[in-house]
Design a protein around this motif. Structure first.
Motif, short mmCIF file in Angstrom:
data_model
loop_
_atom_site.label_atom_id
_atom_site.label_comp_id
_atom_site.label_asym_id
_atom_site.label_seq_id
_atom_site.Cartn_x
_atom_site.Cartn_y
_atom_site.Cartn_z
N SER A 1 -7.27 -15.47 2.35
CA SER A 1 -6.08 -15.11 1.58
C SER A 1 -5.11 -16.29 1.61
O SER A 1 -5.26 -17.22 2.41
N SER A 2 -4.14 -16.25 0.72
CA SER A 2 -3.18 -17.36 0.64
C SER A 2 -1.81 -16.85 0.26
O SER A 2 -1.66 -15.84 -0.45
N THR A 3 -0.80 -17.56 0.76
CA THR A 3 0.59 -17.30 0.42
C THR A 3 1.19 -18.59 -0.13
O THR A 3 1.09 -19.64 0.51
N LYS A 4 1.78 -18.50 -1.33
CA LYS A 4 2.39 -19.66 -1.95
C LYS A 4 3.86 -19.38 -2.23
O LYS A 4 4.20 -18.33 -2.79
N ILE A 5 4.70 -20.30 -1.84
CA ILE A 5 6.14 -20.18 -2.06
C ILE A 5 6.62 -21.43 -2.79
O ILE A 5 6.39 -22.55 -2.34
N HIS A 6 7.25 -21.23 -3.94
CA HIS A 6 7.82 -22.35 -4.70
C HIS A 6 9.28 -22.06 -4.97
O HIS A 6 9.64 -20.96 -5.41
N ALA A 7 10.14 -23.03 -4.71
CA ALA A 7 11.57 -22.89 -4.98
C ALA A 7 12.08 -24.17 -5.64
O ALA A 7 11.71 -25.27 -5.23
N SER A 8 12.91 -24.01 -6.65
CA SER A 8 13.52 -25.18 -7.30
C SER A 8 14.91 -24.80 -7.80
O SER A 8 15.18 -23.64 -8.12
N HIS A 9 15.77 -25.81 -7.85
CA HIS A 9 17.15 -25.59 -8.28
C HIS A 9 17.59 -26.78 -9.13
O HIS A 9 17.21 -27.93 -8.86
N TYR A 10 18.42 -26.49 -10.14
CA TYR A 10 18.83 -27.51 -11.11
C TYR A 10 20.35 -27.43 -11.28
O TYR A 10 20.90 -26.36 -11.51
N SER A 11 21.01 -28.60 -11.15
CA SER A 11 22.46 -28.66 -11.25
C SER A 11 22.88 -29.86 -12.09
O SER A 11 22.42 -30.98 -11.83
N PRO A 12 23.76 -29.66 -13.07
CA PRO A 12 24.31 -30.81 -13.80
C PRO A 12 25.30 -31.57 -12.91
O PRO A 12 26.07 -30.96 -12.16
N LEU A 13 25.26 -32.90 -12.97
CA LEU A 13 26.15 -33.73 -12.15
C LEU A 13 27.27 -34.33 -12.99
O LEU A 13 28.44 -34.08 -12.76
N TRP A 14 26.91 -35.16 -13.95
CA TRP A 14 27.85 -35.76 -14.88
C TRP A 14 27.17 -35.78 -16.24
O TRP A 14 26.08 -35.21 -16.40
N LYS A 15 27.76 -36.40 -17.21
CA LYS A 15 27.22 -36.36 -18.56
C LYS A 15 25.78 -36.89 -18.59
O LYS A 15 25.52 -38.03 -18.23
N GLY A 16 24.87 -36.04 -19.02
CA GLY A 16 23.48 -36.44 -19.17
C GLY A 16 22.69 -36.48 -17.88
O GLY A 16 21.51 -36.86 -17.90
N ALA A 17 23.28 -36.09 -16.75
CA ALA A 17 22.59 -36.18 -15.46
C ALA A 17 22.31 -34.79 -14.89
O ALA A 17 23.18 -33.92 -14.88
N ILE A 18 21.09 -34.62 -14.42
CA ILE A 18 20.67 -33.37 -13.78
C ILE A 18 20.09 -33.71 -12.41
O ILE A 18 19.27 -34.63 -12.29
N LEU A 19 20.51 -32.98 -11.39
CA LEU A 19 19.90 -33.10 -10.07
C LEU A 19 18.95 -31.92 -9.89
O LEU A 19 19.36 -30.77 -9.94
N ALA A 20 17.67 -32.23 -9.71
CA ALA A 20 16.64 -31.19 -9.54
C ALA A 20 16.04 -31.32 -8.15
O ALA A 20 15.75 -32.43 -7.69
N ALA A 21 15.85 -30.20 -7.50
CA ALA A 21 15.25 -30.19 -6.16
C ALA A 21 14.19 -29.10 -6.09
O ALA A 21 14.33 -28.04 -6.72
N THR A 22 13.12 -29.36 -5.35
CA THR A 22 12.05 -28.39 -5.26
C THR A 22 11.38 -28.45 -3.89
O THR A 22 11.44 -29.48 -3.20
N ALA A 23 10.77 -27.34 -3.50
CA ALA A 23 9.98 -27.27 -2.26
C ALA A 23 8.80 -26.34 -2.51
O ALA A 23 8.93 -25.32 -3.20
N ASP A 24 7.64 -26.71 -1.95
CA ASP A 24 6.44 -25.90 -2.09
C ASP A 24 5.82 -25.70 -0.72
O ASP A 24 5.67 -26.66 0.05
N CYS A 25 5.43 -24.47 -0.45
CA CYS A 25 4.72 -24.14 0.79
C CYS A 25 3.47 -23.36 0.41
O CYS A 25 3.56 -22.37 -0.35
#
Length: 362
Positions: A227-251
């Motif tokens: 059996s397997s357990t998969k966890i994926h999380a990601s978050h996206y935030s605008p910083l300034w004009k035209g910029a996006i900060l994206a973060a992710t984690a996978d287990c």
């Protein structure tokens, strides 16, 4: 009085080069009256792993309810790739959003035949360059999940996965630890999602969390029960004009008698970019990445990312030495609205990889 006949001249036919230029220059335009907006792109690419190749990718966008701008756009992608190193892969994947976003259907069907390499199982074996051995990898895969919306941004539903994996021309069978060279695997399970992203393929803001639990019992015809357990999380935030900060984690955690072809791995196009896909494999894997995405001019943008990852069979095996770094730079070209073609150059511990793909890595 002299009469002159006027004949309207026919418009000049565009040459093939002009037609191609016009096709790509208009590919990201919105056509509200078009029920299914589909475009195709292809071209050469190179990486240290797969060598020279030619890829063909198509992206389709559509809405299940006309005039409904609140429901996310459904999408489908087709892809095919062949390289001089003996890599061949073809597939179709996508997400169908039902009217009102009451249900979602996600699917991925692919076939690959790859002349690739194997280093063993477990971090210590995989890090040893002397273990490198060549073999031919064959994989047919079908993954489908269907989920219902239970509340604001929450979804729950069943999943099914079918994998046929085969290794041919094995020269060092001891690295497979006595496991069968080919297996048929049928798994069923469930998944839960929280999804507040504003776009499925290229989010500017929002959070995405997915938890999957899959079972591959013997009574479904599996030679190896696990059996397997998969966890994926990601978050996206605008910083300034035209910029996006994206973060992710996978287990990814597997339990039981996991076959070698379905052990946890990383590398390739979507996580730990720059590492040879499948070099590091074990019962479990954890990866994380932070990426800055900056729009530059018109349809052009760049990305910078940094991250880390590791594989292990027990948490006690994780050490600072077994955590592998990852960083890189990428170019983005808007192929269609909110659908990017990406060129990524990734770096890791003793490795470099070049990636040509469609849609963001996460």
């Amino acid at each position: 009085m002299e009469q002159t006949d006027t004949v309207a001249s026919a418009p000049a036919r565009k040459g093939i080069i002009s037609r191609i230029i016009n096709y790509f220059s208009e590919s990201n335009r919105s056509y509200p009256t078009k029920k299914f907006d589909f475009s195709v792109i292809g071209g050469p690419h190179y990486s240290s792993d797969s060598k020279f190749g030619v890829g063909l990718m198509g992206a389709g966008l559509y809405r299940t309810s006309e005039g409904d701008s609140l429901t996310p756009v459904s999408q489908v992608s087709i892809y095919a790739d062949a390289t001089t190193a003996g890599h061949f892969k073809v597939g179709v994947c996508g997400t169908h959003i039902f009217p009102g976003d009451r249900q979602r259907l996600t699917y991925d069907v692919n076939f690959s035949r790859i002349a690739t390499r194997f280093w063993g199982i477990g971090y210590e074996e995989c890090r040893d360059d002397n273990n490198e051995t060549k073999y031919n990898y064959l994989n047919s895969q079908v993954r489908v999940n269907y989920r219902w919306r239970l509340g604001n941004h929450f979804y729950l539903g069943p999943l099914a996965a079918v994998d046929y994996i085969k290794a041919n021309d094995i020269t060092r069978p001891e690295l497979w630890h006595g496991e069968a060279s080919h297996t048929f695997n049928l798994g069923v399970g469930a998944l839960m999602e929280y999804d507040s992203r504003d776009n499925l393929s290229n989010a500017f803001h929002g959070t995405f969390l997915r938890v999957e639990q899959q079972f591959n019992p013997r009574f479904l015809g599996n030679k190896y029960a696990f059996s397997s357990t998969k966890i994926h999380a990601s978050h996206y935030s605008p910083l300034w004009k035209g910029a996006i900060l994206a973060a992710t984690a996978d287990c990814v955690f597997t339990y039981g008698d996991t076959p070698w072809g379905l052990l946890s791995t990383f590398g390739g196009s979507y996580n730990m970019r720059g590492y040879f896909e499948g070099r590091y494999r074990d019962k479990s894997a954890i990866t994380a990445c932070v990426e800055l995405r900056q729009h530059i001019w018109h349809r052009n943008g760049i990305t910078l990312w940094g991250g880390a990852g590791t594989v292990f069979s027990k948490f006690s095996e994780i050490t600072s030495r077994s955590v592998l770094p990852n960083y890189g730079i990428g170019y983005r070209w808007e192929f269609k609205q909110r659908v990017n073609v990406r060129l990524d150059l990734g770096f890791g511990r003793g490795t470099t990889g070049f990636i040509f793909s469609i849609n963001e890595a996460f």
